[in-house]
Design an enzyme around this catalytic site. Structure first.
Site, PDB file in Angstrom:
ATOM      1  N   SER A 139     -11.850  -8.690  39.255  1.00  0.00           N
ATOM      2  CA  SER A 139     -11.000  -7.608  39.322  1.00  0.00           C
ATOM      3  C   SER A 139     -11.825  -6.802  38.665  1.00  0.00           C
ATOM      4  CB  SER A 139      -9.597  -7.796  39.476  1.00  0.00           C
ATOM      5  OG  SER A 139      -8.335  -5.670  39.383  1.00  0.00           O
ATOM      6  N   TYR A 152      -1.596 -10.381  34.551  1.00  0.00           N
ATOM      7  CA  TYR A 152      -2.677 -10.012  35.815  1.00  0.00           C
ATOM      8  C   TYR A 152      -4.379 -10.067  34.902  1.00  0.00           C
ATOM      9  CZ  TYR A 152      -5.112  -8.092  40.045  1.00  0.00           C
ATOM     10  OH  TYR A 152      -6.060  -8.325  40.797  1.00  0.00           O
TER      11      TYR A 152
END
Ligand code: NAD
Length: 257
Positions: A139, A152
């Site tokens: 990401s 995350y």
């Protein structure tokens, strides 16, 4: 670009980016193995539809990527894994002091540890066959932080580190390992964050998209699942054979800032 004869295993691929990547790999000729933790008729129907549309073999294997044994079983039941795409992921947003420990554990297990287990299970077969591609869907949050996403962001930074390490361990084999770092892509994972963010900031859906989500994405556009799939196909090409241990950002300029 033909991936004919190659088998691709894509974790978390009954939705969103994983499904988009599976479709593009199938379009390029690869046989695909879809996965999620469910085992529903519609999961298997999705594989049948891909097989029919692209004229490849496709199957669905239910396996829970929060469990190490399931991750390793997925690779065995796939019956071959030339291309491994570690994509399964979940999100949870909370300040660190009230971040539920079980959410932390689940995010680290699904978003990071699953990639360790599948890679460990797949790499010997790739070495034996003399070809392999490992593509980890990290990401922009594998390279940059944001508040309230501690698990995350820790997991995605971990995925980038794992990709570099595996690249070094396979550097003398015809195997590459890289991480794709998407910016915001409008998938169910992102859709699910919109209502809470609307409440939190007292904003309309349009304002949340424009002023919160795409604020740091200079293109002011969502990236697409097809673009993630196209990037994965490129990483499988001969042109990318010397690209290993790196990140490819598909983020509309986010990490240029
Ligand atoms: P999504 O919710 O559409 O897809 C997630 C997939 O993971 C689904 O197929 C889901 O079933 C699967 N999954 C969840 N838990 C699982 C488990 N325990 N076992 C097996 N499969 C499981 O979300 P998405 O946006 O397509 O996300 C895919 C990946 O891309 C994730 O790793 C996510 O972090 C990453 N990513 C997404 C964005 C974005 O903006 N959408 C941006 C950067 C990175």
């Amino acid at each position: 670009m033909s991936l004919k004869g190659k088998t691709a295993v894509i974790t978390g691929s009954n939705s969103g980016i994983g499904l988009g990547v599976a479709r593009e790999l199938a379009r390029a000729g690869a046989h695909v193995v879809l996965n999620s933790y469910t085992d529903r008729e519609e999961d298997h129907a999705l594989a049948a539809e891909i097989a029919k549309t692209f004229g490849v073999e496709a199957k669905y294997v239910g396996a829970d990527m929060s469990k190490g044994d399931d991750c390793r079983r997925l690779i065995v039941e796939a019956g071959g894994c030339d291309i491994l795409v570690n994509n399964a992921g979940i999100q949870h947003v909370s300040p660190v002091e009230s971040f539920a420990p079980e959410k932390w554990d689940a995010i680290v297990a699904i978003n990071l540890s699953s990639a360790f287990h599948t890679t460990a299970a797949a790499v010997t077969g790739m070495r034996e066959k003399g070809w392999g591609r490992i593509i980890n869907i990290a990401s922009a949050h594998g390279l940059r932080a944001s508040p309230y996403k501690s698990a995350y962001i820790a997991a995605k930074h971990g995925v980038v580190g794992l990709s570099k390490t595996v690249a070094l361990e396979t550097a003398e084999d015809p195997i590459t390992c890289n991480a794709i770092c998407p910016g915001y892509v409008l998938t169910p994972l992102v859709e699910a964050q919109i209502p809470d963010t609307m409440k939190e900031y007292d904003m309309s859906r349009e304002d949340v998209i424009k002023n919160v989500m795409l604020k740091r994405q200079p293109s002011k556009e969502f990236a697409t699942v097809e673009q993630m799939g196209g990037t994965a196909v490129f990483l499988c090409s001969d042109a990318a054979a010397q690209i290993t241990g790196t990140t490819i950002s598909v983020d509309g300029g986010w990490t240029a800032m």
